[in-house]
Structures are given as C-alpha cells and as structure tokens.
Write a protein that holds these residues in place. Structure first.
Motif, PDB file in Angstrom:
ATOM      1  N   CYS A  65      -7.567  -0.803  -1.442  1.00 34.62           N
ATOM      2  CA  CYS A  65      -7.024   0.213  -1.008  1.00 34.62           C
ATOM      3  C   CYS A  65      -8.331   1.520  -1.218  1.00 34.62           C
ATOM      4  O   CYS A  65      -8.418   1.985   0.009  1.00 34.62           O
ATOM      5  CB  CYS A  65      -6.284   1.565  -1.280  1.00 34.62           C
ATOM      6  N   THR A  76      -8.473  -1.425  -7.701  1.00 35.14           N
ATOM      7  CA  THR A  76      -7.873  -0.925  -6.245  1.00 35.14           C
ATOM      8  C   THR A  76      -7.914  -0.886  -5.045  1.00 35.14           C
ATOM      9  O   THR A  76      -8.666  -0.355  -4.570  1.00 35.14           O
ATOM     10  CB  THR A  76      -6.949   0.515  -6.054  1.00 35.14           C
ATOM     11  N   GLY A 116      -5.791   6.075  -4.261  1.00 35.10           N
ATOM     12  CA  GLY A 116      -6.601   4.495  -5.677  1.00 35.10           C
ATOM     13  C   GLY A 116      -5.696   6.194  -6.713  1.00 35.10           C
ATOM     14  O   GLY A 116      -5.905   6.288  -7.612  1.00 35.10           O
ATOM     15  N   VAL A 117      -4.613   6.730  -5.955  1.00 32.80           N
ATOM     16  CA  VAL A 117      -3.352   7.046  -7.217  1.00 32.80           C
ATOM     17  C   VAL A 117      -2.324   6.852  -7.832  1.00 32.80           C
ATOM     18  O   VAL A 117      -2.347   6.608  -8.873  1.00 32.80           O
ATOM     19  CB  VAL A 117      -3.657   9.059  -6.300  1.00 32.80           C
ATOM     20  N   CYS A 118      -1.709   5.918  -6.522  1.00 30.30           N
ATOM     21  CA  CYS A 118      -0.348   5.366  -6.994  1.00 30.30           C
ATOM     22  C   CYS A 118      -0.207   4.106  -8.276  1.00 30.30           C
ATOM     23  O   CYS A 118      -0.087   3.465  -8.450  1.00 30.30           O
ATOM     24  CB  CYS A 118       0.345   5.713  -6.184  1.00 30.30           C
ATOM     25  N   GLY A 119      -1.341   3.243  -7.514  1.00 34.18           N
ATOM     26  CA  GLY A 119      -1.235   1.934  -8.215  1.00 34.18           C
ATOM     27  C   GLY A 119      -0.996   0.722  -7.350  1.00 34.18           C
ATOM     28  O   GLY A 119      -0.544  -0.160  -8.146  1.00 34.18           O
ATOM     29  N   THR A 120       0.270   1.396  -6.802  1.00 30.81           N
ATOM     30  CA  THR A 120       0.856   0.585  -5.568  1.00 30.81           C
ATOM     31  C   THR A 120      -0.050  -0.979  -5.631  1.00 30.81           C
ATOM     32  O   THR A 120       0.346  -2.123  -4.952  1.00 30.81           O
ATOM     33  CB  THR A 120       1.438   0.919  -4.678  1.00 30.81           C
ATOM     34  N   CYS A 121      -1.161  -1.114  -4.629  1.00 28.85           N
ATOM     35  CA  CYS A 121      -1.653  -1.825  -4.612  1.00 28.85           C
ATOM     36  C   CYS A 121      -2.792  -2.815  -6.016  1.00 28.85           C
ATOM     37  O   CYS A 121      -3.300  -3.446  -5.287  1.00 28.85           O
ATOM     38  CB  CYS A 121      -2.622  -1.211  -3.402  1.00 28.85           C
ATOM     39  N   LEU A 171       1.204  -1.653  -0.138  1.00 28.23           N
ATOM     40  CA  LEU A 171      -0.444   0.695  -0.178  1.00 28.23           C
ATOM     41  C   LEU A 171       0.685   1.565  -0.001  1.00 28.23           C
ATOM     42  O   LEU A 171       2.072   1.161   0.367  1.00 28.23           O
ATOM     43  CB  LEU A 171      -1.101   0.135   0.808  1.00 28.23           C
ATOM     44  N   SER A 172       0.906   2.557  -0.284  1.00 28.94           N
ATOM     45  CA  SER A 172       1.368   3.419  -0.133  1.00 28.94           C
ATOM     46  C   SER A 172       0.446   4.648   0.234  1.00 28.94           C
ATOM     47  O   SER A 172      -0.180   4.991   1.159  1.00 28.94           O
ATOM     48  CB  SER A 172       1.867   3.897  -1.437  1.00 28.94           C
ATOM     49  N   CYS A 173      -0.412   5.362  -1.877  1.00 28.10           N
ATOM     50  CA  CYS A 173      -0.925   6.393  -1.375  1.00 28.10           C
ATOM     51  C   CYS A 173      -3.423   6.257  -0.325  1.00 28.10           C
ATOM     52  O   CYS A 173      -3.232   7.009   0.009  1.00 28.10           O
ATOM     53  CB  CYS A 173      -1.668   6.984  -2.604  1.00 28.10           C
ATOM     54  N   GLU A 174      -3.625   4.044  -0.671  1.00 28.51           N
ATOM     55  CA  GLU A 174      -4.363   4.255  -0.429  1.00 28.51           C
ATOM     56  C   GLU A 174      -5.290   5.940  -0.392  1.00 28.51           C
ATOM     57  O   GLU A 174      -6.730   5.421   0.339  1.00 28.51           O
ATOM     58  CB  GLU A 174      -4.485   4.709   1.735  1.00 28.51           C
TER      59      GLU A 174
END
Ligand code: FES
Length: 323
Positions: A310, A308, A275-280, A270-273
């Motif tokens: 998150c 996503t 729905g912006v970064c795509g990490t999840c 997880l990163s931005c939580e």
C-alpha cells in the motif's frame, strides 16, 4: 478491498470525554455477542463507503456485548476523525472488522513498561487492565497535555491500575515532558516495553529505550497514522512480478503497488493504506523493497522478505511477489 468478515454494529452511545476525543459504544445489530479479543487489539471501522480507519478496543478482553473506542479529532484529519465527530450519531449503523492484534502483550514477561501519549491511551489502558488481572509486574506512564485533555483520567486514578500509573501533564504549570533518563528504566532481561501515541512521541520513547539498553525485540509500538515520509521520499518506476502466474506489472512513480495489483485483478486486502495496519503484508521472493511503512520492525525491514504494497516501493528494478 476490505476484510472479508464485516460485522454490522449500531452506535449505542456517543459522547465527548475530552474537548477533542469522542467515545463510542458499538453493539452488534444481531443478537450474537461480538468476537472476543485480546489486549492491544484494534478494529477497522468503515465510517463511510471507502473510508476505513483503525481504532483500538478499550475494554478489558472478554466483553462480548459491546466494543468501545475513543476517537481523537485530528487537526489534519484525512476525513475519518472529522466524520466520526461531526456525522456519526447514536443509532447509526457501521461496519467493523473482527478484532486484530498487532500489539499483543508478550507471553511470560517478567516486567512490562507501558507508555501512552494522548489518544495512545486506548490500547495501553486495555493492556494495563490485563496486566492487573494477571497480577503481573508493570509500570504505566500516561502523557497528556492537560488534565482536561486526558481521557479516562478519573477512571485511571480511581481504578485498579492507579498505583502503577505515572501521569504527566506536559502543558500544565510545572508539567513534565517525557524524559528518557527519568522515565525509562534500564533494560533487564525478560522486560518488555510498549508505546502508543503520536509518531513523534513513539520515536522519542523508543530512542530513550535504546539508550537505556533495550533490545529491539523487546520494544513494541502501535501507530495509527503514519509519519508523512512518502511525500518526501523520491519515487521511481519499477516492476512487480506475480510469482504464481509470471504476470509482470509496471508501477509508475505516482501509483502504489497495491493500486497496480488491484487494477490487474489481484485480490489484495487493504485497510489503512498508510503502512500502519499490516493488512496488505505480502511476501517478497526476490528483489529489495523500499520500506515506507511503520508496521514492520527494523529487524523485519532488514530481512526484506515481506513488504506493505500500500505504501512501500522497490530499491531494485523488479520485485517478485508471493502472490
Ligand atoms: Fe495497512 Fe497496507 S493496508 S499496511
């Protein structure tokens, strides 16, 4: 849970470049150079334990000695930009991720058109520099409230991209707002359009581009803060199933899928939580997601084969996840 490969950096310099934008120079605390990156890349910055934000890298690709970022003090800060402005000092140590790029320049574009709104200048400037290096055909539009609020203005006006730059001050006397009829050229095959800035600015540029005949696959956007859709959207409970184990979990209306998965011991980055970064990003094997992110394109949303967790939810009673 954070990315695996954190790098410890020291804040080598920090100063204001406009009344509300802080510039930070970060250098590796070890002697090693920092990883190379491509134009449009961003890093996660751990500002405090559990407080992670994404910032674009400003310099042209290939400077391994320092990373440089610029941080707008958000009016409605969720804690990140206020902490950077108020608490971070030269000499402080922070952890950052390796650079990631969700906003890369398309290979072989015949022409590129770049739009930056406010702090959206950070990735766009890096991309414009790269296009100059490549001797590529491009135009670059920069919208800021006033000269005082425009970051990197003297650099742009004196630099190699000056002759491709169209700078607009929206709140100055005689200033001009974005006008799709004036500022968006008709689509020509092989062209790509890039936009970064506040959500409303991105939307108006994309709407203008679509009116001018630009197809979705040639439109590229980078958002750092999601528009607040999740609070307005109705949330109901549903279930998610882990395909590899069959474990089925209930997601109540007030929890995210990511929260439920992590509590169940699933290793989900997880990163931005927001729905912006795509990490999840997670593959969906069965069921239909209720997409609430701004990371995936409209076409990717329509495919319904990834989502996503998150922030996104489900339109069907069950989602089967490729985990
Ligand atoms: Fe950034 Fe989910 S954590 S999109």
């Amino acid at each position: 849970m954070f990315p695996q490969n954190w790098i410890e950096v020291e804040v080598a310099a920090k100063h204001l470049i406009t009344p509300d934008i802080a510039f930070l120079e970060l250098r590796n605390t070890r002697e090693n150079p920092l990883p190379m990156f491509t134009a449009g890349s961003h890093i996660d910055v751990e500002i405090a334990p559990g407080l992670v934000r994404q910032y674009s890298l400003i310099d042209g690709p290939g400077d391994p000695a320092h990373y440089r970022i610029a941080v707008l003090r958000q009016q409605a800060s969720r804690g990140g930009s206020a902490a950077i402005h108020e608490r971070i000092r030269p000499g402080d140590r922070l952890r950052i991720s390796v650079p990631r790029n969700n906003f890369a320049l398309a290979h072989g574009a015949r022409r590129s058109v770049l739009y930056a709104g406010g702090i959206g200048i950070t990735p766009i400037l890096c991309m414009a520099e790269r296009l100059v290096q490549m001797n590529a055909s491009f135009d670059f539009h920069y919208f800021a409230r006033t000269r005082t609020h425009a970051a990197f203005l003297s650099y742009i006006e004196a630099g190699r991209i000056a002759e491709r730059a169209h700078i607009h001050f929206t709140r100055e006397e005689g200033g001009r707002r974005f006008d799709p009829g004036r500022d968006v050229p008709a689509f020509e095959p092989g062209s790509h359009l890039y936009v970064c800035g506040p959500a409303a600015f991105i939307q108006v540029v994309l709407d203008g581009a679509k009116l001018a005949g630009w197809p979705e696959e040639c439109l590229h956007r980078e958002l750092f803060t999601a528009p607040d859709v999740s609070q307005n959207a109705k949330s109901e409970s549903f279930r998610v199933r882990i395909a590899s184990t069959g474990l089925t979990l209930e997601v109540p209306p007030d929890r995210t899928v990511a929260q439920v998965l992590i509590e169940a011991g699933i290793d989900l980055p997880l990163s931005c939580e927001q729905g912006v970064c795509g990490t999840c990003l997670t593959r969906v094997i069965d069921g239909v997601p209720d997409h609430r992110d701004v990371f995936l394109t409209e076409e990717e949303h329509r495919r319904n084969d990834q989502f996503t967790p998150c922030c996104s939810r489900a339109r069907t009673p069950l989602l089967v996840l490729d985990l």
